[in-house]
Structures are given as C-alpha cells and as structure tokens.
Design a protein around this motif. Sequence first.
Motif, PDB file in Angstrom:
ATOM      1  N   VAL A   1      49.148  38.955  38.927  1.00  0.00           N
ATOM      2  CA  VAL A   1      49.887  38.679  40.166  1.00  0.00           C
ATOM      3  C   VAL A   1      48.276  39.177  40.990  1.00  0.00           C
ATOM      4  N   LEU A   2      47.872  38.598  42.518  1.00  0.00           N
ATOM      5  CA  LEU A   2      47.033  39.476  42.633  1.00  0.00           C
ATOM      6  C   LEU A   2      47.321  39.335  44.034  1.00  0.00           C
ATOM      7  N   ALA A   3      47.155  40.410  45.070  1.00  0.00           N
ATOM      8  CA  ALA A   3      48.307  40.391  45.967  1.00  0.00           C
ATOM      9  C   ALA A   3      46.985  39.976  46.858  1.00  0.00           C
TER      10      ALA A   3
ATOM     11  N   LEU B   1      50.989  45.486  32.395  1.00  0.00           N
ATOM     12  CA  LEU B   1      50.269  46.751  33.251  1.00  0.00           C
ATOM     13  C   LEU B   1      48.543  46.650  33.161  1.00  0.00           C
ATOM     14  N   GLU B   2      48.076  46.005  33.778  1.00  0.00           N
ATOM     15  CA  GLU B   2      46.835  46.201  34.370  1.00  0.00           C
ATOM     16  C   GLU B   2      46.362  47.314  35.235  1.00  0.00           C
ATOM     17  N   ILE B   3      45.899  47.798  34.212  1.00  0.00           N
ATOM     18  CA  ILE B   3      45.435  49.319  35.040  1.00  0.00           C
ATOM     19  C   ILE B   3      43.515  48.951  34.545  1.00  0.00           C
TER      20      ILE B   3
ATOM     21  N   GLU C   1      39.806  50.574  34.319  1.00  0.00           N
ATOM     22  CA  GLU C   1      38.502  51.464  34.378  1.00  0.00           C
ATOM     23  C   GLU C   1      38.133  52.213  35.291  1.00  0.00           C
ATOM     24  N   ARG C   2      37.949  51.421  36.269  1.00  0.00           N
ATOM     25  CA  ARG C   2      37.078  52.187  37.791  1.00  0.00           C
ATOM     26  C   ARG C   2      37.331  53.057  38.404  1.00  0.00           C
ATOM     27  N   GLU C   3      38.723  53.252  38.048  1.00  0.00           N
ATOM     28  CA  GLU C   3      39.592  54.714  38.240  1.00  0.00           C
ATOM     29  C   GLU C   3      40.064  55.648  37.747  1.00  0.00           C
TER      30      GLU C   3
ATOM     31  N   LEU D   1      43.863  47.044  29.347  1.00  0.00           N
ATOM     32  CA  LEU D   1      42.759  48.349  29.979  1.00  0.00           C
ATOM     33  C   LEU D   1      42.366  46.998  30.872  1.00  0.00           C
ATOM     34  N   ASP D   2      41.740  46.980  32.184  1.00  0.00           N
ATOM     35  CA  ASP D   2      41.487  45.862  32.879  1.00  0.00           C
ATOM     36  C   ASP D   2      39.959  46.276  33.741  1.00  0.00           C
ATOM     37  N   ASP D   3      39.132  45.682  33.502  1.00  0.00           N
ATOM     38  CA  ASP D   3      37.631  45.548  33.961  1.00  0.00           C
ATOM     39  C   ASP D   3      36.795  46.425  33.610  1.00  0.00           C
ATOM     40  N   PHE D   4      37.207  45.946  31.598  1.00  0.00           N
ATOM     41  CA  PHE D   4      37.363  46.720  30.173  1.00  0.00           C
ATOM     42  C   PHE D   4      35.006  47.119  30.222  1.00  0.00           C
TER      43      PHE D   4
ATOM     44  N   ASP E   1      35.649  41.906  30.837  1.00  0.00           N
ATOM     45  CA  ASP E   1      35.301  42.011  32.630  1.00  0.00           C
ATOM     46  C   ASP E   1      34.415  40.510  32.947  1.00  0.00           C
ATOM     47  N   LYS E   2      35.013  39.871  34.194  1.00  0.00           N
ATOM     48  CA  LYS E   2      34.417  38.572  34.521  1.00  0.00           C
ATOM     49  C   LYS E   2      32.334  38.586  34.028  1.00  0.00           C
ATOM     50  N   SER E   3      32.105  40.705  34.284  1.00  0.00           N
ATOM     51  CA  SER E   3      30.061  39.975  34.479  1.00  0.00           C
ATOM     52  C   SER E   3      30.443  40.314  33.181  1.00  0.00           C
TER      53      SER E   3
ATOM     54  N   ALA F   1      40.040  37.380  28.376  1.00  0.00           N
ATOM     55  CA  ALA F   1      39.075  37.133  28.442  1.00  0.00           C
ATOM     56  C   ALA F   1      39.127  36.681  29.678  1.00  0.00           C
ATOM     57  N   GLU F   2      38.646  36.878  31.306  1.00  0.00           N
ATOM     58  CA  GLU F   2      38.716  37.411  32.931  1.00  0.00           C
ATOM     59  C   GLU F   2      37.434  36.265  33.119  1.00  0.00           C
ATOM     60  N   GLY F   3      37.473  35.700  34.395  1.00  0.00           N
ATOM     61  CA  GLY F   3      36.128  35.384  34.790  1.00  0.00           C
ATOM     62  C   GLY F   3      35.467  33.932  34.185  1.00  0.00           C
ATOM     63  N   VAL F   4      36.675  33.482  33.919  1.00  0.00           N
ATOM     64  CA  VAL F   4      35.977  32.301  33.400  1.00  0.00           C
ATOM     65  C   VAL F   4      35.515  31.051  33.731  1.00  0.00           C
ATOM     66  N   GLU F   5      34.236  31.510  34.476  1.00  0.00           N
ATOM     67  CA  GLU F   5      33.846  30.067  34.964  1.00  0.00           C
ATOM     68  C   GLU F   5      33.617  28.876  34.088  1.00  0.00           C
TER      69      GLU F   5
ATOM     70  N   GLY G   1      40.538  32.167  34.154  1.00  0.00           N
ATOM     71  CA  GLY G   1      39.354  32.243  35.285  1.00  0.00           C
ATOM     72  C   GLY G   1      39.200  31.030  35.905  1.00  0.00           C
ATOM     73  N   TYR G   2      38.412  30.674  37.049  1.00  0.00           N
ATOM     74  CA  TYR G   2      38.152  29.584  38.250  1.00  0.00           C
ATOM     75  C   TYR G   2      38.047  28.645  37.164  1.00  0.00           C
ATOM     76  N   TYR G   3      37.754  28.065  35.958  1.00  0.00           N
ATOM     77  CA  TYR G   3      36.959  27.150  35.314  1.00  0.00           C
ATOM     78  C   TYR G   3      38.583  27.002  35.549  1.00  0.00           C
TER      79      TYR G   3
ATOM     80  N   ARG H   1      42.169  29.222  40.500  1.00  0.00           N
ATOM     81  CA  ARG H   1      41.860  29.492  41.026  1.00  0.00           C
ATOM     82  C   ARG H   1      43.361  30.922  40.948  1.00  0.00           C
ATOM     83  N   PRO H   2      43.787  31.732  41.716  1.00  0.00           N
ATOM     84  CA  PRO H   2      45.033  32.418  42.237  1.00  0.00           C
ATOM     85  C   PRO H   2      45.132  31.617  43.187  1.00  0.00           C
ATOM     86  N   MET H   3      46.927  30.884  43.198  1.00  0.00           N
ATOM     87  CA  MET H   3      47.422  30.455  43.769  1.00  0.00           C
ATOM     88  C   MET H   3      48.777  31.197  44.447  1.00  0.00           C
TER      89      MET H   3
HETATM   90  O1    G Z   1      40.230  43.894  38.859  1.00  0.00           O
HETATM   91  P1    G Z   1      41.319  42.411  38.517  1.00  0.00           P
HETATM   92  O2    G Z   1      40.632  41.671  36.640  1.00  0.00           O
HETATM   93  O3    G Z   1      42.159  42.695  38.182  1.00  0.00           O
HETATM   94  O4    G Z   1      40.356  41.039  39.311  1.00  0.00           O
HETATM   95  C1    G Z   1      40.778  40.179  39.054  1.00  0.00           C
HETATM   96  C2    G Z   1      39.627  39.156  40.011  1.00  0.00           C
HETATM   97  O5    G Z   1      38.248  38.540  39.709  1.00  0.00           O
HETATM   98  C3    G Z   1      40.317  38.654  41.257  1.00  0.00           C
HETATM   99  O6    G Z   1      39.499  39.618  42.683  1.00  0.00           O
HETATM  100  C4    G Z   1      40.487  37.236  41.219  1.00  0.00           C
HETATM  101  O7    G Z   1      40.266  36.526  42.024  1.00  0.00           O
HETATM  102  C5    G Z   1      38.500  36.989  40.374  1.00  0.00           C
HETATM  103  N1    G Z   1      38.155  36.131  39.858  1.00  0.00           N
HETATM  104  C6    G Z   1      39.663  35.558  38.613  1.00  0.00           C
HETATM  105  N2    G Z   1      38.248  34.276  38.276  1.00  0.00           N
HETATM  106  C7    G Z   1      37.830  34.304  38.901  1.00  0.00           C
HETATM  107  C8    G Z   1      36.570  34.018  38.363  1.00  0.00           C
HETATM  108  O8    G Z   1      36.091  32.691  37.589  1.00  0.00           O
HETATM  109  N3    G Z   1      35.131  33.737  39.141  1.00  0.00           N
HETATM  110  C9    G Z   1      35.439  34.812  39.643  1.00  0.00           C
HETATM  111  N4    G Z   1      34.306  35.411  39.903  1.00  0.00           N
HETATM  112  N5    G Z   1      36.503  36.202  39.396  1.00  0.00           N
HETATM  113  C10   G Z   1      37.578  35.435  39.242  1.00  0.00           C
END
Ligand code: G
Length: 500
Positions: free
Chosen positions: A282-284, A371-373, A375-377, A401-404, A425-427, A458-462, A480-482, A485-487
């Motif tokens: 869930v993303l605000a 619950l995603e907590i 690590e940035r805070e 643990l989010d953004d690990f 983390d997507k990075s 794994a997040e940020g899979v493009e 990830g966007y692959y 996207r959030p909808m």
């Molecule tokens: O910090 P957190 O992991 O909750 O953030 C998820 C963030 O990552 C949201 O901003 C979301 O829109 C973004 N996101 C989700 N999938 C992708 C992706 O594939 N690529 C990028 N760059 N951002 C993404």
Amino acid sequence: MHQLITNTLCTLTLFSAGTLVITWQLWHSASTAMQTAAHQSVKRTDAIPDEARDATNSTMTLTQGSCTQDTQYSLSHEAALKPYIRTVALLKGEVLWCSSFTGNYPQAIHQKDFSTARLTLYPGDRIAADIPFLVYLTPASVGYVAVSISDVHLRDALMPVPENPLLTLVAGNRMLTRQGNVMTLKSSSPRQLLVTSSHYPFSIGYSLPSGFSPDRLFSQGGMLLIMTAILSLTVGWLLRRYLAKYTTPAENLRKALERREIEPYYQPVVNGSTGSIEGFEVLARWKHPQAGFIPPDVFIPAAEKSGLIIPLTRYLMHQVQAELIPFLGQLPDGLHIGINIGAEHVTSGLLVGDCRVFLDAFSRKPVKLVLEITEREPLDMTAETLRCLTELHKCGVLLALDDFGTGYSGLSYLNESAFDIIKIDKSFVSRITPEPDSTRLVDCVIDIARKMSLSIVAEGVETQQQARYLTRCDIPLLQGYYFFRPMPLSELLNVMLSKP
Ligand code: G
Ligand code: G
Ligand code: MN
C-alpha cells in the motif's frame, strides 16, 4: 474556514477599536469645547454685574434723600448710559420708592419671593412686560439699591458658541436658560456642571455631551471612520495572505487528511516463477485539488516530523480495509498486504491495537499483514520496541525491513531477530545489468538474508533481466515497474481478478 473566522474577527476587532477611539476623541473634544464655552461665558457675564456695581456706587448716596426730580434724573442717567442696565431703583423693604423707570410712584414689588441676595433671577412680571430679569441688590444704610438687567444681555453672554444650546446662568437657586426661561432648581433637575464666577455669586451651568452620538460620529468623524474601515480591511487582507503563505506543510497535510485527499494506491507483489500476484504494497497518494499529485517523498517526511504519520497510517489502513472487504470472496487466500509504518508508530504503543483491528476485519479470509519498517529512519531497539515487535508476531503480523542496505545499521536490527523479511532496496536491484560483476552487491545482500533465515522481497524490478536473475536466485517475491506500477483499487481488482 477556521482561518476565515480568525480573519473576520481580526478585521472587526480592529474596526471596533478604531471606532471606539474616534468616538472617545470626539466626545473628549466636545466636552473640552463645552467647558471652554462655559469659562468664556463666565468672563462675558462678569462684565454685566461690573456695570451694575458702578451704577450702584454712583447712586448709593441717593438712598438717604427723597425722590426728587434730581434723584430721578441721576437714576435715569445711570440706566440710560450703561448699555446692560434696564432700571436703577431705590428700595425700602419690599417697596420701590424711586426708580429710573416708574419715577416717584411708590410700588410694591410684585415678585412673591423677593430675595435680598446680591444676584437674583426673576421671571417676567407685569411691570417687566413678562421679560425675565436679573437684579443686582446692594444694601444701603437705608434700604437697598436695585439694578435690573434684562435677560437679552444675559442670554447673549450664554452664547459664545452659537450651536451650543446647553449653557445656563445660575444665581442662587434659580437658573436662566438660553431660551429665556427662569426656573427654580430642584433636586430632580438634570445634573449640570458649574463654572463659578470668582467675582460675583453666579455660575454658568453646562452638561457634558452624550458619550455616543451617531450624529456627531458621522458628521465629525466620517472621514476617520472611512479610513479606519479601509485600514482594517487592508490589515485583514494582509493577514489572510500571511496566514495562507505561512501555513506549515504539517497543517496542509492535516487538512488533506480531513478532506480525504489522500488515498491508498496498490503495487502488486508478484511471484517471479509463476507470475501470480501474491498481494501488494500500500502506497499513499495525495491528490491535491489545486497542486495536483503530490509525491509521497515530499509529504511522508513532513508527516514523520509532525507526528501525523500515525493518523495518516491509521487512515490508510482503514481505507484499505473498507475498500477490500467487499471483494474478499474473490481474492486469493493468504493475501500479502504490505503497509509502510513510521518508527514513531512502533514506539507509540498504538500499533498492536491497530493491527488487531485490521486483522479482525479480515477474519473471514485471513491475510498476511506485512509491516514495512524503513531502515532510513532510526528505530531505537529498546526493550519496549522489542516487546511491541514480539506482540505483533504473536498476532500473526510479519515484519519487513524496508529499503534494506540504505540507512541505519539494518544489520544490528537483524541481530535482534525481530524481522521476518528484508526488502532489497531498488538501488541494489537496479545494479543488475548484463555486466558480469553487476550482481555482486545484490548477491551479498541475498547471502546475508539467507544466513539470517529471512525471507526476501526484491523491489524496484524494472527489467526482464532483473526479474530473471532474482528468480534464479530463488527470491520468491518481486515488486517493480517491470510487473506493475502502483495503481488504484479498481485497476488492482482488474489485474488480480483477470489473472489466475
Ligand atoms: O520505500 P519503499 O520501498 O516503501 O518505496 C517504494 C517506492 O518505490 C515507491 O515510491 C514506489 O512507487 C517505488 N517503486 C516501485 N517500483 C519501482 C520501480 O520499479 N522502479 C522505481 N524506480 N521505483 C519503484
Ligand atoms: O511511491 P513511492 O513514491 O510511493 O513512495 C515514496 C516513499 O514514501 C517510499 O519510501 C515509501 O516507502 C513511502 N511511503 C509511501 N506510502 C507510505 C505510507 O503510507 N506510509 C509510510 N510511512 N511511508 C510511505
Ligand atoms: Mn515500502
């Protein structure tokens, strides 16, 4: 709304205060003018008994003789040459025996209340042709010398300011008004202030102007009133601009929550090998009516700083619950629902209760609440925090643990065995390219997770390549966007219910 009331109140208060000051100033000026008029009037009136005193001095010796033609001549001479004086007369008791007016015909004084005071006001009588007069009386060795003065001169002296009708002449217990009426003063008479002559026993009476008079305010203070109104409106307008400009981000966010401008978006979490949707994060999303879409990277930090992150999260949890419950029957079992939680929520003591309420709402079809907590805070791993995390585990809640790898010592958190999942983390994910060494960092992260027996998302899979690589590494859940996207919910239902 609140701001509008503050604004209007401020403008009105300013205008009222201004009007009050103007009213007071005008009253003060009017009072001072009245007082000055009374003093001037005393000075002018003093000249009248001065003349009567001179006439008395010149005729005093005549009181011892008889009323001969010479005596009458002397009396008439005094009366005729002194402009204020009407008659000069000699009295024995209450009988007038020689006068510049009636000659030597003795005449009883008709006034019922003859007074032996130095100055006495009499209403008009038959002899005086009903014209009120003032008598200046001086005792002589035999009888009195009486000098009468017509009211015209007295009334003139009461008129230093023509538009000011409120002065009166007071002698003894009587009063002459400017209309020429002689009245006896009673305790019930309207109260007036007196300026007393230092030479003769009379006073000039005046009343203070009324505190508020719309007439005076508009005729004398009209211009000032208009200026006050303009000034108040200008200050109100400036204040409005100031308040609008200086509303803090937190205030805007609070309003947005009240107006329900923030809504949940859903980003599906996919099983990489089967391609099935296992759940979502869930993303605000803030849809501002004027500014348009505001990204969470802007308002989430503001919410975290201002303590609004808890109400925001609770609101989102409630929305998610309300939106999903009608479709529960169609959704798969064990749905993964990822919710981002601020560190403050964990230490607030409210989190366990909030999660219980959420899970109870889904009791018909149990879900996997994650619950995603982040690590940035920083999150203080105190005994209290650990107790909260244990409680959450007992309720069946999973902790991720989010953004690990991007922030505060995630490794030391992992040591406390408080977390069940790490979100790579997507990075790290974005580094995965066709280059041979590009996966080294993500391999390390995966290794850590495995050694700590943690699940991985794994997040940020493009790209397809990233998805394939991560699936080959046995990472069960990808995001990830692959894939998606959030909808909003309607789209989520479309993709979830159309795919097996
Ligand atoms: O910090 P957190 O992991 O909750 O953030 C998820 C963030 O990552 C949201 O901003 C979301 O829109 C973004 N996101 C989700 N999938 C992708 C992706 O594939 N690529 C990028 N760059 N951002 C993404
Ligand atoms: O989509 P994305 O741009 O949605 O999100 C940006 C950042 O905001 C990410 O770090 C994400 O974790 C965070 N975020 C999005 N929604 C929420 C939320 O409801 N609560 C919290 N605490 N963070 C959120
Ligand atoms: Mn997240």
